[in-house]
Design a protein around this motif. Structure first.
Motif, PDB file in Angstrom:
ATOM      1  N   ASN A 160       0.860  -1.178   0.000  1.00  0.00           N
ATOM      2  CA  ASN A 160       0.000   0.000   0.000  1.00  0.00           C
ATOM      3  C   ASN A 160       0.902   1.235   0.000  1.00  0.00           C
ATOM      4  O   ASN A 160       1.643   1.476   0.959  1.00  0.00           O
ATOM      5  N   ASP A 200       3.107  -1.039   4.304  1.00  0.00           N
ATOM      6  CA  ASP A 200       2.704   0.334   3.991  1.00  0.00           C
ATOM      7  C   ASP A 200       3.942   1.160   3.659  1.00  0.00           C
ATOM      8  O   ASP A 200       4.861   1.291   4.481  1.00  0.00           O
ATOM      9  N   SER A 240      -2.185   0.483  -4.459  1.00  0.00           N
ATOM     10  CA  SER A 240      -2.255  -0.714  -3.639  1.00  0.00           C
ATOM     11  C   SER A 240      -2.389  -1.921  -4.550  1.00  0.00           C
ATOM     12  O   SER A 240      -2.911  -1.824  -5.669  1.00  0.00           O
TER      13      SER A 240
END
Length: 274
Positions: free
Chosen positions: A25, A92, A66
């Protein structure tokens, strides 16, 4: 019973496939009004070209990607305002862009990659500062031979030593992940041509099999060895390819060069008459 066993097997297979995929992400912020509504592309290198994986737009200073990847790899965020290499891996990933600085991190390999480029850019700026200091000293009439040049040379050697250590440590510490080959190739691209330099020989004397078998590293080594063998007379140069017809631009080049030379000759002749 057999039916239940088949369902269980299917579920385990799906779970196994899912575990092989890394979910990433990317959360990006662009603190620069000129980037609003601009396109950002996520690309990976494939067959010596950048292949587009995804694209989005900067909206109110934000953008993001993502998805999943079956292997850790280096990717690039590309737009009209920036070009950022990062590691596409599970987790992330935070990217920040402003007018003067770009940063990224959030995962282990991205933190390492950003630290490498941050240090590399700092050392490069120090080298550029030396050139600026040299020019100022020359214009100020300082003693270049006995003072300025020896002083700047010592600093230049110290910075180059730091640069060598940066590349050596960054490659050797990451032999068995994607960063080792990537940073090695960053160094290789700074060479005029692939060669078995003392630095390359040192790296390869320590390298793991996984590093040596990386496709980019292996291709570089094969080309470096070929060039070295040719230089030592151990291998004949590759035969020249069949000549190709010149392109319109190539055909126009001699004409442009001729006109430039004619103009220069005319200018010199005019000056001589004066």
């Amino acid at each position: 019973m057999n039916k239940n066993l088949q369902i269980l097997t299917l579920l385990l297979t799906v779970a196994g496939l899912s575990s092989c995929l890394n979910s990433y992400n990317i959360e990006g912020s662009a603190d620069h009004s000129g980037l609003d509504n601009s396109k950002v592309y996520l690309r990976i290198a494939k067959n010596d070209q950048l292949k587009e994986v995804d694209s989005t737009e900067v909206v109110h200073g934000k953008f993001g990607f993502s998805g999943t990847t079956d292997s850790t790899r280096v990717a690039y965020l590309v737009s009209d305002g920036f070009f950022i290499p990062l590691v596409l891996e599970g987790g992330d990933i935070i990217v920040k862009v402003n007018k003067d600085r770009k940063s990224w991190g959030g995962t282990e390999l991205n933190d390492k990659l950003f630290q490498f480029f941050s240090t590399h850019d700092s050392l490069t700026m120090q080298l550029n500062d030396l050139e600026h200091e040299y020019t100022l000293a020359f214009m100020d009439g300082e003693d270049m031979r006995n003072d300025v040049i020896p002083r700047l040379s010592r600093r230049h050697q110290a910075i180059i030593a730091c640069m060598d250590s940066l590349f050596t440590e960054s490659v050797t510490e990451n032999f068995d992940n994607i960063l080792g080959p990537f940073i090695f190739m960053v160094y290789a691209q700074g060479q005029r041509f692939p060669e078995m330099s003392p630095w390359v020989v040192e790296i390869m004397s320590k390298a793991t099999d996984k590093f040596k078998n990386d496709p980019d590293v292996r291709r570089f080594l094969e080309e470096a060895e070929r060039i070295q063998n040719q230089a030592n007379g151990l291998e004949s140069p590759a035969p020249l390819a069949d000549p190709q017809p010149p392109t319109p631009n190539e055909m126009a080049a001699p004409v442009a060069d001729s006109l430039s030379k004619e103009k220069a000759d005319t200018t010199v002749a005019t000056k001589k008459k004066k």
